[in-house]
Design an enzyme around this catalytic site. Structure first.
Site, PDB file in Angstrom:
ATOM      1  CB  SER A   6      85.006  32.996  17.645  1.00 42.59           C
ATOM      2  OG  SER A   6      84.488  33.203  18.937  1.00 42.59           O
ATOM      3  CE1 TYR A  44      85.556  38.713  16.680  1.00 38.81           C
ATOM      4  CE2 TYR A  44      84.267  37.678  18.422  1.00 38.81           C
ATOM      5  CZ  TYR A  44      85.375  37.697  17.597  1.00 38.81           C
ATOM      6  OH  TYR A  44      86.286  36.667  17.675  1.00 38.81           O
ATOM      7  CE  LYS A  90      86.426  36.062  14.155  1.00 38.50           C
ATOM      8  NZ  LYS A  90      87.605  36.133  13.267  1.00 38.50           N
TER       9      LYS A  90
END
Length: 340
Positions: free
Chosen positions: A126, A151, A155
Site C-alpha cells: 500500500s 494497519y 504493510k
C-alpha cells in the site's frame, strides 16, 4: 496451465484479479476465510469467465491448515497474497488482531513457499508505507515513513519480512505492489466492492448515500492546502489494478525480474480531491449527492499520488480506465446489489 493461489480471492481486489488470471489462462485456487467476503462472489467470477476457481475456506492463521493445503496443492507456481485485515480505524483499536492476522499469515505462507523448488510471490502492499511524502508524485525511492496506523505498519513489516526472506531463499522471487486507492467495479456488474457494515472508503460511502442507505456523506475537512481544500488521492480503477497483478506475476514466472525482490507503485499518476470525486459521481450518475463538510479526520494525509514511470516502463503496464469510468461502474454495481 500454471496453478496460481490467490489468498483473499473473494475480496474486492482479489476477485477482480482472479477474473483477470482466469481470462489469461491460469488455473486459480482461492483461499478465503469469508471474514470480510461472501462465497457468492464465486458465482460472479464464474458468470464472467465461464470457469469456477477451486475454493478452499481456510483461516491462514491456522499454520497446520496452511501446511496441509500446500501438501494437497503441491504444484502451485505462484501466490498473490491479498488476505489481510485492512480498516485503518479498526487497526488503531485492535492492533494485536492486525499484527496476528496480517503478519503471522504471511510468515506461514512464506515458510511453505521456501520448501518449493521455485516460487513467485506477489504481495498486496500500500502507498500508506510512504505516509505524507516529502515530494509528489511519489516514486518507489521515496522514504518509508513511520506508519500512521497498525494497519500501515503491517504493510511495512510485511515488505521487510519478504525482502529479508528473498535475500536467503534464492528460489523465491517476490514483488510488492504498493497501490494507491482502488475504486470501481467490473463492467459486467457481476463483482464489485462489498463492504460489511459502514464503508471505510470514500466511493462505497458515496454510492450508498446516493441510493439512500446512508443519510449523508461527511467530507473531512476543506481547509487543507489543496486547490479546493479537500484531501487529494490517486484513485485507480480496480480492473486496471487487477491486470497489473497478472503482469507482475508473469514478470516473475518468465524470469524478467531484475532482483528477486522488487517494488512497484500502482496508481494513475493523477491526484483527485474528495470534491472532484463527488463531482465525477454526480456527473456520471445524474444525481445530486447529499454531503456536508465536517472537521478533519485524525491520521489523514494531505495529498498522495503515484509516480507511475517504473510500473509503466518496467512492467509495461499503465491504467486505461478513468475516474468517470470507475464512478459509473461503482454506481451500476451499487444499484445491482440493492435490486436483489
Amino acid at each position: 496451465m500454471d496453478k496460481i493461489l490467490v489468498t483473499g480471492g473473494l475480496g474486492f481486489i482479489g476477485s477482480h484479479t482472479v477474473v483477470e488470471l482466469q481470462e489469461a489462462g491460469y488455473e486459480v485456487v482461492i483461499i478465503d476465510d469469508l471474514s470480510n467476503s461472501s462465497e457468492k462472489v464465486l458465482d460472479g467470477i464464474t458468470a464472467i469467465t465461464g470457469k469456477t476457481p477451486i475454493f478452499e475456506k481456510i483461516d491462514l492463521k491456522e499454520k497446520s491448515l496452511v501446511e496441509t493445503f500446500f501438501k494437497k496443492h503441491n504444484d502451485i507456481k505462484g501466490v498473490i497474497h491479498f488476505a489481510a485485515s485492512k480498516a485503518v480505524g479498526e487497526s488503531v483499536q485492535e492492533p494485536l488482531l492486525y499484527y496476528e492476522n496480517n503478519i503471522s499469515t504471511l510468515v506461514y505462507l512464506l515458510k511453505e513457499l521456501k520448501k518449493l523448488p521455485e516460487a513467485s510471490f506477489i504481495f498486496s502492499s500500500s502507498c500508506t508505507v510512504y505516509g505524507q511524502a516529502d515530494e509528489l508524485p511519489i516514486t518507489e525511492n521515496a522514504p518509508v515513513k513511520q506508519a500512521e496506523s497498525p494497519y500501515g505498519n503491517t504493510k511495512q513489516i510485511g515488505e521487510e519480512i519478504i525482502r529479508d526472506t528473498c535475500k536467503v531463499v534464492p528460489s523465491l522471487k517476490a514483488i510488492a505492489l504498493r497501490y494507491f486507492n482502488p475504486v470501481g467495479a467490473h463492467a459486467s456488474t457481476e463483482i464489485g466492492e462489498l463492504p460489511i457494515g459502514v464503508p471505510q472508503n470514500l466511493v462505497p460511502f458515496i454510492t450508498q448515500t446516493a441510493i439512500g442507505i446512508r443519510e449523508q456523506l461527511s467530507v473531512f475537512g476543506d481547509d487543507y492546502p489543496t486547490p479546493d481544500g479537500t484531501c487529494i488521492r490517486d484513485y485507480i480503477h480496480v480492473v486496471d489494478l487487477a491486470k497489473a497483478h497478472v503482469v507482475a506475476l508473469e514478470r516473475l514466472l518468465k524470469n524478467k525480474n531484475k532482483d528477486n525482490y522488487e517494488t512497484f507503485n500502482l496508481g494513475t499518476g493523477k491526484g483527485s480531491s474528495v470534491l472532484e470525486v463527488v463531482e465525477a459521481f454526480e456527473r456520471v450518475s445524474g444525481k445530486k449527492l447529499n454531503y456536508k463538510i465536517v472537521g478533519r479526520r485524525e491520521g489523514d494525509i494531505i495529498s498522495a499520488y503515484a509516480d507511475t514511470n517504473k510500473a509503466n516502463n518496467e512492467l509495461g503496464w499503465k491504467t486505461e480506465l478513468t475516474l468517470d469510468d470507475a464512478m459509473l461502474s461503482a454506481w451500476k454495481w451499487e444499484q445491482k446489489v440493492r435490486s436483489k
